[in-house]
Design an enzyme around this catalytic site. Structure first.
Site, PDB file in Angstrom:
ATOM      1  N   HIS A  17      21.920  20.549  47.378  1.00 56.87           N
ATOM      2  CA  HIS A  17      21.409  20.577  45.882  1.00 56.87           C
ATOM      3  C   HIS A  17      20.160  19.692  45.973  1.00 56.87           C
ATOM      4  O   HIS A  17      19.599  19.225  44.866  1.00 56.87           O
ATOM      5  CB  HIS A  17      22.494  19.872  45.191  1.00 56.87           C
ATOM      6  N   HIS A 106      36.500  18.771  54.044  1.00 57.54           N
ATOM      7  CA  HIS A 106      35.180  18.706  53.722  1.00 57.54           C
ATOM      8  C   HIS A 106      34.516  17.472  54.744  1.00 57.54           C
ATOM      9  O   HIS A 106      35.385  16.834  55.292  1.00 57.54           O
ATOM     10  CB  HIS A 106      34.648  18.464  52.446  1.00 57.54           C
ATOM     11  N   ASP A 369      32.409  30.604  48.281  1.00 58.76           N
ATOM     12  CA  ASP A 369      32.870  31.906  48.822  1.00 58.76           C
ATOM     13  C   ASP A 369      34.318  31.817  49.149  1.00 58.76           C
ATOM     14  O   ASP A 369      34.829  30.850  49.904  1.00 58.76           O
ATOM     15  CB  ASP A 369      32.346  32.185  50.361  1.00 58.76           C
TER      16      ASP A 369
END
Length: 426
Positions: A17, A106, A369
């Site tokens: 980002h 993660h 996704d």
């Protein structure tokens, strides 16, 4: 580290980002025509927002070359390529819950444990957004391999969850023994693969099942994994640096550096463990063009139209996947890469706070996704090109330094030069 390769060196930068992601590529041979149009097609295949079963993040991923070329030709100096992040949303990650709880599976916790600080939005460097740089660099390597050697690299989706293009059977525990699979490897190309969008599995029935399967997980705010198969046709022989940089080891290193990968197998892979050696061995045979090699005379080699010397041997079968003793033998190289389910899902999940003192429920936000494998196809192709290009430049260096020595008397079993680069044109 953020640099890959020894002779063809690729350094990536950027977070998921941030303002941009990009790459610096050093070691590109000078004098090759190169513009953004050579790179953009692969980035477009990788970009988000392609279908209902990919992340809705709207990025065009337009690449700009900032250095290393003039008038559309490489100068031999480092090439810098940049892609702007146009639809970044760090606010999706800036809430008190996500600040306190690491997201399950993660890199939030591991990055914090390693660096003592982490990106506050998205996955930072662990995000698949970083792979834009790999795909851009891979497109440059591919162009050289294609022009110099006629090398073709094509990947496709081989499975999604329990849905397989070539399911294992008692007769064919590995696809490498399946004639239909081998026929596919001989003919598959990217245009064919992309006719089966959005899944990129080159079979109508299997692609339909996979698409429905992925959609079912998306509708449940869940995700599913799968595998990607890659084949390299017309690879140069002699690539790979035993003992520790064998070609399959380099390919495994490259593939397992891609986000979400969890497995790698080459040639017959794990299924090949279930067949006897008498079946698995790849007998050598006379190459189709060996007579042309012999006609060229001692100390030389017949060449194809682009000046590439021919090999005198081929193999009858190819369970080895084009690599023997850690060195490419000139046969097609093929392998498979496993991708886990995407870690970001919309379901509530139980997890602990960073200090481990409190349990809570985290519903991950952000766009993701439900299955990463369709968009992983060009990433696998790009990393394959980077491995081959780096190994090729190492072999070029060895060949050129050896060629400056006085020739040895021809000995029994001494091989002719195999697929060395054509002489530069005047």
């Amino acid at each position: 580290m953020s640099t890959f390769g020894n002779y063809f060196r690729v350094t990536t930068y950027g977070e998921s980002h941030g303002k941009s992601v990009g790459v610096i590529v050093d070691g590109i041979p000078p004098g090759m025509a190169l513009t953004e149009s050579d790179i953009q097609p692969q980035l477009t295949r990788r970009r988000p927002g392609q279908s209902a079963i990919t992340t809705p993040r709207d990025e065009k991923d337009r690449v700009t070359i900032h250095s290393g070329t003039e008038f559309g030709v490489t100068l031999g100096t480092p090439v810098a390529m940049v892609v702007a992040n146009e639809d970044q949303r760090p606010r999706d990650y800036g809430n008190s819950t996500m600040d306190r709880f690491p997201r399950p599976s993660h890199a939030d916790w591991t990055y914090l444990a390693k660096y003592g600080v982490k990106a506050s939005s998205g996955g930072g460097r662990s995000s698949a957004r970083e792979t834009i740089a790999r795909v851009a660099a891979g497109a440059v390597a591919e162009k050289y391999l294609r022009q110099a050697y006629g090398t073709e690299i094509t990947a496709f989706v081989a499975s999604v969850g329990a849905v397989h293009l070539f399911p294992p059977t008692p007769d064919h525990p590995s696809p490498s023994t399946n004639p239909d699979f081998l026929d596919l490897l001989r003919t598959i190309d990217r245009d064919t693969v992309d006719r089966f969008l959005p899944v990129r599995c080159p079979d109508h029935a299997a692609a339909t099942r996979m698409n429905e399967y992925i959609a079912s997980f998306r509708d449940r705010n869940d995700s599913i994994g799968g595998t990607v198969t890659c084949v390299v046709r017309n690879p140069p022989a002699g690539l790979g640096e035993p003992c520790f940089d064998k070609l399959e080891a380099l390919l495994a290193h490259a593939m397992l550096s891609i986000p979400a990968t969890k497995g790698f197998e080459i040639g017959s892979g794990f299924g090949g463990c279930e067949v006897p050696g008498s079946t698995h061995n790849d007998p050598f045979i006379k190459a189709p063009d060996v007579d042309a090699v012999a006609a060229a005379g001692a100390g030389s080699a017949a060449t194809s139209g682009n000046g590439i010397p021919r090999s005198r041997l081929a193999t009858k079968t190819n369970y080895s996947g084009g690599v023997q003793g850690g060195i490419s033998n000139g046969e097609p190289i093929y392998f498979r890469v496993a991708f886990k389910p995407a870690a970001t899902i919309g379901r509530d999940q139980s997890t602990a706070t960073y200090d481990g003192e409190e349990m809570g429920v985290l519903a991950a936000k952000g766009r993701h996704d439900p299955c990463v494998v369709p968009r992983a196809v060009p990433i696998v192709e790009g990393m394959t090109a980077l491995v081959l290009m780096d190994a090729l430049l190492a072999q070029h260096a060895r060949h050129v330094s050896s060629s400056l020595l006085p020739p040895l008397p021809k000995a029994q079993g001494q091989a002719l030069p195999v697929q060395q680069p054509p002489a530069p044109s005047s």
